[in-house]
Design a protein around this motif. Structure first.
Motif, mmCIF file in Angstrom:
data_model
loop_
_atom_site.group_PDB
_atom_site.id
_atom_site.type_symbol
_atom_site.label_atom_id
_atom_site.label_comp_id
_atom_site.label_asym_id
_atom_site.label_seq_id
_atom_site.Cartn_x
_atom_site.Cartn_y
_atom_site.Cartn_z
ATOM 1 N N HIS A 8 10.225 -3.508 -3.395
ATOM 2 C CA HIS A 8 9.390 -2.864 -4.418
ATOM 3 C C HIS A 8 10.048 -3.010 -5.797
ATOM 4 O O HIS A 8 9.380 -3.303 -6.787
ATOM 5 C CB HIS A 8 9.203 -1.393 -4.043
ATOM 6 N N LEU A 9 11.383 -2.823 -5.837
ATOM 7 C CA LEU A 9 12.097 -2.953 -7.116
ATOM 8 C C LEU A 9 12.072 -4.397 -7.623
ATOM 9 O O LEU A 9 12.114 -4.643 -8.828
ATOM 10 C CB LEU A 9 13.555 -2.490 -6.968
ATOM 11 N N ILE A 40 4.539 -2.997 0.613
ATOM 12 C CA ILE A 40 4.271 -1.584 0.927
ATOM 13 C C ILE A 40 4.213 -1.367 2.433
ATOM 14 O O ILE A 40 4.602 -0.315 2.938
ATOM 15 C CB ILE A 40 2.974 -1.094 0.219
ATOM 16 N N GLY A 92 12.142 -2.003 2.189
ATOM 17 C CA GLY A 92 10.867 -1.909 1.477
ATOM 18 C C GLY A 92 11.063 -1.497 0.031
ATOM 19 O O GLY A 92 10.399 -2.015 -0.873
ATOM 20 N N PHE A 93 11.998 -0.586 -0.189
ATOM 21 C CA PHE A 93 12.269 -0.091 -1.541
ATOM 22 C C PHE A 93 12.856 -1.201 -2.422
ATOM 23 O O PHE A 93 12.462 -1.349 -3.584
ATOM 24 C CB PHE A 93 13.217 1.106 -1.478
#
Lengths: 265, 86
Positions: free
Chosen positions: B26-27, B33, B22-23
């Motif tokens: 996001h990047l 989310i 997920g991270f």
């Protein structure tokens, strides 16, 4: 991006100090998130609780192998602590963040007092006893008994409430309960406390998660910081004098308590 | 008990991997989310799964009904905490 770097640094420093003192890092993490990142205290508490769950799971998996973790005692006391944690997190969410900051600063002062007073004795580490673990340093089996369990329940409930309200695992309260009240050897007390703090944090973390206070990206970076920090802390554990470190830590907490108190008025 | 130790580690690293995925999304400015929230939820709920395992372990392997009941109670508190707030 800068926020992620701050979170990484804060959690690694808190966790390394926590690992050095055997208390977890939540007590330092929450105020530093508030002071350096300007997070609302409820959001800081949520990240701290989340990190504590992860670290507790990893540490407990090691302690189970060594036999130092008294699992039945841990989850017997956890019944009252988990209930306290749920109550504490609902109380925290209903409070204004200024009031919560004020309460937190008072709580920090209490923790400073506990740290300087000492975290408890060594328990009954010799002779006969119902329970045992193998101490690698002493190279022998240590026998012990559990005493005064009925006193430990209400104190555990209070530890749970403080955990839910302030985002700490509560190790700083649980270790003295287990070592002083239940008369456990210190190694068993810290191992059992490490297990319990994860369960307590899990009970209250969901309340914050459900109310949208947990930023999962911050939480992930915080976990990485804690993983690195705890390794550093364990490395330095054998190389530093615990008493000196405790005094420095207490002094830092005192400054943070003062700062949080000034911000709350 | 070594199975319980392995279970805790496995649950941690599964949640960590989901959060990590997920991270990374996001990047990369992808909207994911829900993946991160899933990872966060799985870590928060992991101790409850651990207690479910302990309930079964004490009941079937150790034949200790008292400890099985106590671990079930902790599981129930954690489970109801999630269910009642949904």
């Amino acid at each position: 991006m800068v926020d992620y770097v701050y979170i990484f640094l804060i959690t690694s420093i808190s966790s390394s100090l926590g690992a050095l003192l055997g208390i977890g890092g939540g007590i330092l993490m929450v105020p530093l998130f508030v002071l350096f990142l300007g997070l609302e205290i409820q959001k800081a508490v949520a990240i701290s609780l989340f990190t504590i769950i992860g670290m507790s799971m990893l540490v407990s998996s090691k302690h189970i192998k060594s036999g130092a973790l008294n699992l039945p005692l841990g989850f017997t006391l956890e019944l009252s602590t988990a209930l306290g944690a749920i109550v504490g997190s609902f109380v925290a969410l209903s409070l204004n963040h200024r009031v919560l900051s004020l309460l937190f600063s008072v709580f920090l002062l209490f923790v400073v007092y506990l740290m300087l007073k000492g975290r408890g004795g060594e328990g009954k580490a010799s002779g006969g006893g119902r329970y045992s673990y193998f101490d690698e340093k002493l190279n022998r089996k240590i026998f012990y008994d559990i005493e005064n369990l009925h006193f430990a329940y209400p104190i555990s409930f209070v530890a749970g409430v403080s955990s839910g309200m302030f985002g700490i695992g509560g190790g700083v309260l649980k270790v003295p309960i287990l070592a002083k009240v239940c008369k456990l050897p210190m190694k068993v007390a810290t191992a059992t406390s490490s297990f319990m703090i994860g369960i307590t944090a899990s009970a209250s973390a969901y309340v914050y998660f459900r109310h949208g206070n947990l930023n999962p990206f911050f939480a992930f970076v915080s976990l990485i910081g804690a993983l690195v920090g705890s390794k550093v802390g364990i490395y330095f554990h054998a190389r530093m004098r615990n008493e000196d470190l405790k005094k420095i830590f207490a002094f830092v907490l005192l400054l943070i308590a003062l700062d949080m108190f000034l911000r709350s008025i | 008990m070594s199975t319980y130790s392995k279970l805790l580690k496995a649950l941690f690293f599964i949640s960590f991997a989901i959060l990590g995925a997920g991270f990374v999304c996001h990047l990369l400015h992808l909207s994911c989310i829900s993946i991160s929230r899933m990872g966060a939820f799985s870590l928060i709920f992991s101790p409850a799964i651990g207690f479910l395992y302990l309930t079964l372990y004490y009941f079937f392997k150790e034949k200790n009904k008292k400890l099985s009941f106590l671990s079930f109670l902790v599981f129930l508190i954690l489970f109801l905490n999630v269910m009642l707030q949904r």
